[in-house]
Scaffold this active site. Structure first.
Site, PDB file in Angstrom:
ATOM      1  N   LYS A   1      47.174  53.143  63.196  1.00  0.00           N
ATOM      2  CA  LYS A   1      45.909  54.309  63.344  1.00  0.00           C
ATOM      3  C   LYS A   1      45.108  54.026  64.547  1.00  0.00           C
ATOM      4  O   LYS A   1      44.258  54.953  64.908  1.00  0.00           O
ATOM      5  CB  LYS A   1      45.038  54.130  62.129  1.00  0.00           C
TER       6      LYS A   1
ATOM      7  N   LYS B   1      55.847  59.717  57.126  1.00  0.00           N
ATOM      8  CA  LYS B   1      55.497  60.133  55.476  1.00  0.00           C
ATOM      9  C   LYS B   1      54.610  61.252  55.525  1.00  0.00           C
ATOM     10  O   LYS B   1      53.842  61.512  56.720  1.00  0.00           O
ATOM     11  CB  LYS B   1      54.651  58.843  55.024  1.00  0.00           C
TER      12      LYS B   1
ATOM     13  N   LYS C   1      48.089  63.553  54.917  1.00  0.00           N
ATOM     14  CA  LYS C   1      47.018  64.692  54.938  1.00  0.00           C
ATOM     15  C   LYS C   1      46.380  64.543  56.287  1.00  0.00           C
ATOM     16  O   LYS C   1      45.888  65.609  56.721  1.00  0.00           O
ATOM     17  CB  LYS C   1      45.808  64.259  54.100  1.00  0.00           C
TER      18      LYS C   1
HETATM   19  P1  ATP Z   1      47.234  59.625  54.879  1.00  0.00           P
HETATM   20  O1  ATP Z   1      48.204  58.837  55.889  1.00  0.00           O
HETATM   21  O2  ATP Z   1      47.810  60.752  54.161  1.00  0.00           O
HETATM   22  O3  ATP Z   1      45.922  59.706  55.498  1.00  0.00           O
HETATM   23  P2  ATP Z   1      46.963  57.124  53.348  1.00  0.00           P
HETATM   24  O4  ATP Z   1      48.103  56.671  52.628  1.00  0.00           O
HETATM   25  O5  ATP Z   1      46.386  56.291  54.542  1.00  0.00           O
HETATM   26  O6  ATP Z   1      46.904  58.577  53.673  1.00  0.00           O
HETATM   27  P3  ATP Z   1      45.271  57.595  50.955  1.00  0.00           P
HETATM   28  O7  ATP Z   1      45.136  59.039  51.258  1.00  0.00           O
HETATM   29  O8  ATP Z   1      44.249  57.031  50.507  1.00  0.00           O
HETATM   30  O9  ATP Z   1      45.770  56.937  52.430  1.00  0.00           O
HETATM   31  O10 ATP Z   1      46.610  57.110  49.967  1.00  0.00           O
HETATM   32  C1  ATP Z   1      46.306  57.161  48.585  1.00  0.00           C
HETATM   33  C2  ATP Z   1      47.730  56.451  47.794  1.00  0.00           C
HETATM   34  O11 ATP Z   1      48.560  57.574  48.157  1.00  0.00           O
HETATM   35  C3  ATP Z   1      48.065  55.234  48.598  1.00  0.00           C
HETATM   36  O12 ATP Z   1      48.709  54.379  47.438  1.00  0.00           O
HETATM   37  C4  ATP Z   1      49.243  55.689  49.550  1.00  0.00           C
HETATM   38  O13 ATP Z   1      50.415  54.584  49.555  1.00  0.00           O
HETATM   39  C5  ATP Z   1      49.627  56.984  48.345  1.00  0.00           C
HETATM   40  N1  ATP Z   1      50.448  57.950  49.465  1.00  0.00           N
HETATM   41  C6  ATP Z   1      49.737  58.579  50.507  1.00  0.00           C
HETATM   42  N2  ATP Z   1      50.742  59.192  51.112  1.00  0.00           N
HETATM   43  C7  ATP Z   1      52.102  59.102  50.616  1.00  0.00           C
HETATM   44  C8  ATP Z   1      53.399  59.689  50.677  1.00  0.00           C
HETATM   45  N3  ATP Z   1      53.698  60.302  51.628  1.00  0.00           N
HETATM   46  N4  ATP Z   1      54.380  59.047  49.865  1.00  0.00           N
HETATM   47  C9  ATP Z   1      54.062  58.222  48.746  1.00  0.00           C
HETATM   48  N5  ATP Z   1      52.613  57.722  48.413  1.00  0.00           N
HETATM   49  C10 ATP Z   1      51.908  58.246  49.326  1.00  0.00           C
END
Ligand code: ATP
Ligand code: LTN
Length: 329
Positions: free
Chosen positions: A111, A194, A197
């Site tokens: 990040k 992955k 959002k």
């Molecule tokens: P992003 O990268 O979308 O900003 P993040 O993973 O950094 O999101 P959160 O949105 O808080 O953070 O993720 C919440 C939960 O959902 C975590 O346990 C994360 O590992 C899971 N998660 C997020 N995206 C995925 C994905 N593409 N596949 C599986 N699990 C996911």
């Protein structure tokens, strides 16, 4: 009863990756664990979101947690920021964590990549310590998360062990729970990344509140390969492997069963089946969501969750401050 704890940041809309990687497991496990699931709104602040959007996202996230099937009879739901004991413990843990170990956190490295030190907040750097406080303050036994959060739970274990060694038994050592299938749902347009959002192109992301026809189009135009065989090979066929994972998780059948089921079909037919399952899920969630979001049900659920969460968190935070010798505890 053993305790489960997890949270999701509300800076953006919830998508299928969150559902399959995290929420589905909270729901499956809530009957067997005393569950604490929260909106990690303090963690959202690391990227300075727009306050009005953040406020809306928080309410939407709680509505979606409930619409997906989290049941307030089994799960205490609350907003992290309303439980003041989380940051209180976090500071104590910051003073028992090291720059070196924080520098090794891959999510921080990703990040902050290509950004100057003047634009990365200190919060982004110490973010995993607040996460450790979230977990340790409840003596959580298990923490269901997606693959990308495993390292943070491991760090949490290390901090807890270090603290216990210095000050005597204080924290339970938590276990991360990472699903074998679906812990990393990939972007439909770029299946080596992955589903996120924060993706620049939302064509590869299925949001839980997405228009159903738009969702269908996104699945139908997911990037695959030219082989036209439904085989699970994430390295060489990441797009089709991702769709197989989605199908397998939503229908509760194994990847091998998916391979067998579609061995004589082409990608078009398979994508239609995947789209049907996704639409069925979104439709169910959206119908419930539209009911839940009316009136004051969400506030009642959050008040009830916070009451219990605060009770537990206060006891642990004060125990820690007492052990550290600060204040008059
Ligand atoms: P992003 O990268 O979308 O900003 P993040 O993973 O950094 O999101 P959160 O949105 O808080 O953070 O993720 C919440 C939960 O959902 C975590 O346990 C994360 O590992 C899971 N998660 C997020 N995206 C995925 C994905 N593409 N596949 C599986 N699990 C996911
Ligand atoms: N860091 C997590 C969200 C999160 C969390 C937690 C998950 C904050 N605190 C405690 C599990 C347990 C993320 O970015 N997904």
């Amino acid at each position: 009863m053993k305790r489960l704890l997890s949270g999701i940041k509300p800076n953006g809309e919830l998508h299928l990756g969150h559902y399959i990687g995290a929420i589905i497991h909270f729901i499956e496990m809530q009957k067997d664990y005393e569950s604490f699931v929260f909106v990690a709104d303090l963690h959202s602040l690391t990227v300075n979101p727009n306050p009005k959007e953040l406020r809306n996202n928080i309410k939407e996230m709680v509505g979606l947690y409930l619409a997906c099937g989290l049941d307030p009879q089994h799960t205490y739901l609350f907003n992290q920021s309303e439980n003041i004991y989380h940051p209180m413990l976090s500071w104590a843990l910051e003073c028992h964590s090291y720059m070196g170990e924080m520098n090794r956190m891959t999510q921080y490295k990703e990040k902050s990549r290509n950004k100057s030190n003047e634009s990365v907040t200190c919060g982004l750097f110490t973010y995993p310590i607040l996460m450790a406080a979230d977990i340790l303050i409840y003596d959580a036994d298990v923490v269901p998360v997606g693959e990308d959060q495993k390292q943070h739970v491991e760090l949490t274990r290390n901090i807890a062990e270090r603290f216990n060694n210095r000050y005597g038994q204080t924290f339970k050592i938590p276990e991360p729970i990472i699903a074998k299938t679906g812990a990393r749902i990939m972007d439909l347009q770029n299946p080596t990344k992955k589903m996120s959002k924060s993706a620049e192109n939302t064509k590869g992301v299925i949001f839980l509140l997405e228009d159903l026809e738009v969702a269908r189009k996104k699945i139908m135009s997911a990037i695959t390969d030219s082989d036209n065989k439904i085989k699970y090979d994430p390295e060489n066929k990441p797009g089709i492997a991702n769709l197989m994972t989605i199908y397998s998780c939503l229908t509760n059948i194994t990847i091998t069963e998916v391979e067998d089921m579609f061995q004589n079909d082409n990608y078009g037919t398979f994508k239609t089946k995947v789209a049907d399952e996704v639409i069925k899920l979104l439709q169910q969630i959206q119908e419930k969501y539209n009911e839940i979001i009316k009136g004051d049900y969400i506030d009642k659920v959050l008040d009830q969750g916070l009451k219990k969460a605060e009770e537990i968190a206060k006891t642990k935070a004060l125990e820690v401050y007492q052990k550290l010798g600060v204040g008059r505890y």
